[in-house]
Design a protein around this motif. Sequence first.
Motif, PDB file in Angstrom:
ATOM      1  N   UNK A  12       0.822  -1.199   0.000  1.00  0.00           N
ATOM      2  CA  UNK A  12       0.000   0.000   0.000  1.00  0.00           C
ATOM      3  C   UNK A  12       0.859   1.252   0.000  1.00  0.00           C
ATOM      4  N   UNK A  13       0.214   2.381  -0.264  1.00  0.00           N
ATOM      5  CA  UNK A  13       0.953   3.636  -0.265  1.00  0.00           C
ATOM      6  C   UNK A  13       0.159   4.754  -0.879  1.00  0.00           C
ATOM      7  N   UNK A  14       0.873   5.812  -1.246  1.00  0.00           N
ATOM      8  CA  UNK A  14       0.275   7.011  -1.813  1.00  0.00           C
ATOM      9  C   UNK A  14       0.596   7.084  -3.296  1.00  0.00           C
ATOM     10  N   UNK A  15      -0.406   7.355  -4.101  1.00  0.00           N
ATOM     11  CA  UNK A  15      -0.227   7.453  -5.542  1.00  0.00           C
ATOM     12  C   UNK A  15      -1.147   8.537  -6.078  1.00  0.00           C
ATOM     13  N   UNK A  16      -0.740   9.160  -7.187  1.00  0.00           N
ATOM     14  CA  UNK A  16      -1.586  10.167  -7.802  1.00  0.00           C
ATOM     15  C   UNK A  16      -2.693   9.528  -8.621  1.00  0.00           C
ATOM     16  N   UNK A  17      -3.780  10.235  -8.780  1.00  0.00           N
ATOM     17  CA  UNK A  17      -4.883   9.757  -9.609  1.00  0.00           C
ATOM     18  C   UNK A  17      -4.373   9.447 -11.014  1.00  0.00           C
ATOM     19  N   UNK A  46     -10.832   5.243  -4.810  1.00  0.00           N
ATOM     20  CA  UNK A  46     -10.221   3.956  -4.463  1.00  0.00           C
ATOM     21  C   UNK A  46      -9.454   4.026  -3.145  1.00  0.00           C
ATOM     22  N   UNK A  47      -9.369   5.223  -2.577  1.00  0.00           N
ATOM     23  CA  UNK A  47      -8.659   5.408  -1.309  1.00  0.00           C
ATOM     24  C   UNK A  47      -9.378   4.697  -0.184  1.00  0.00           C
ATOM     25  N   UNK A  48      -8.699   3.779   0.458  1.00  0.00           N
ATOM     26  CA  UNK A  48      -9.222   3.083   1.617  1.00  0.00           C
ATOM     27  C   UNK A  48      -8.221   2.003   2.048  1.00  0.00           C
ATOM     28  N   UNK A 102      -4.703  -5.660   6.698  1.00  0.00           N
ATOM     29  CA  UNK A 102      -5.038  -4.533   5.841  1.00  0.00           C
ATOM     30  C   UNK A 102      -3.849  -3.654   5.505  1.00  0.00           C
ATOM     31  N   UNK A 103      -3.924  -2.996   4.358  1.00  0.00           N
ATOM     32  CA  UNK A 103      -2.895  -2.059   3.934  1.00  0.00           C
ATOM     33  C   UNK A 103      -3.579  -0.832   3.330  1.00  0.00           C
ATOM     34  N   UNK A 104      -3.082   0.354   3.674  1.00  0.00           N
ATOM     35  CA  UNK A 104      -3.722   1.593   3.256  1.00  0.00           C
ATOM     36  C   UNK A 104      -3.295   1.978   1.848  1.00  0.00           C
ATOM     37  N   UNK A 105      -4.279   2.324   1.033  1.00  0.00           N
ATOM     38  CA  UNK A 105      -4.037   2.877  -0.298  1.00  0.00           C
ATOM     39  C   UNK A 105      -4.659   4.269  -0.328  1.00  0.00           C
ATOM     40  N   UNK A 106      -3.862   5.245  -0.709  1.00  0.00           N
ATOM     41  CA  UNK A 106      -4.334   6.620  -0.799  1.00  0.00           C
ATOM     42  C   UNK A 106      -4.057   7.157  -2.201  1.00  0.00           C
ATOM     43  N   UNK A 107      -5.115   7.622  -2.860  1.00  0.00           N
ATOM     44  CA  UNK A 107      -4.992   8.167  -4.206  1.00  0.00           C
ATOM     45  C   UNK A 107      -5.296   9.660  -4.146  1.00  0.00           C
ATOM     46  N   UNK A 108      -4.315  10.463  -4.489  1.00  0.00           N
ATOM     47  CA  UNK A 108      -4.486  11.916  -4.421  1.00  0.00           C
ATOM     48  C   UNK A 108      -4.986  12.449  -5.763  1.00  0.00           C
ATOM     49  N   UNK A 109      -5.802  13.480  -5.674  1.00  0.00           N
ATOM     50  CA  UNK A 109      -6.385  14.057  -6.902  1.00  0.00           C
ATOM     51  C   UNK A 109      -5.502  15.165  -7.456  1.00  0.00           C
TER      52      UNK A 109
END
Length: 124
Positions: free
Chosen positions: A9-14, A90-92, A117-124
């Motif tokens: 999981x991690x942070x990714x751009x839209x 899809x962030x959750x 669980x693993x966090x996925x964060x999609x930034x706009x």
Amino acid sequence: QVQPVEFGGGLVQAGGSLTLSCAASGGTFSNYHMGWFRQAPGKEREFVAAITWNGSRTSYAASVKGRFTISRDNAKSTLVLRMDSLRPEDTTVYYCAAGSTWYLPTAKDAYTYWGQGTQVTVSS
């Protein structure tokens, strides 16, 4: 019994991509159908994708079909979820689960063993 553990999981751009992995230990991985679920705060855990014990069949939620791909490697006891064209919605938190029903389940109650669980964060 099998114990799943999620990674990736991690942070990714839209519009970007992310790959989640699930390593299963303590049991015979190929005995289980495997699924991915996700759950946002205050919401029900929802089905994302599932794959049969031998990888012959897959199932996807309508919201991710065509964007996400589930696969498995029984020799490595590993489940993978490739996520493309990611959207902010899809962030959750994403969960890996193992089930031993005779059919390929999409309902969370049909799965017995769950990862943390693993966090996925999609930034706009």
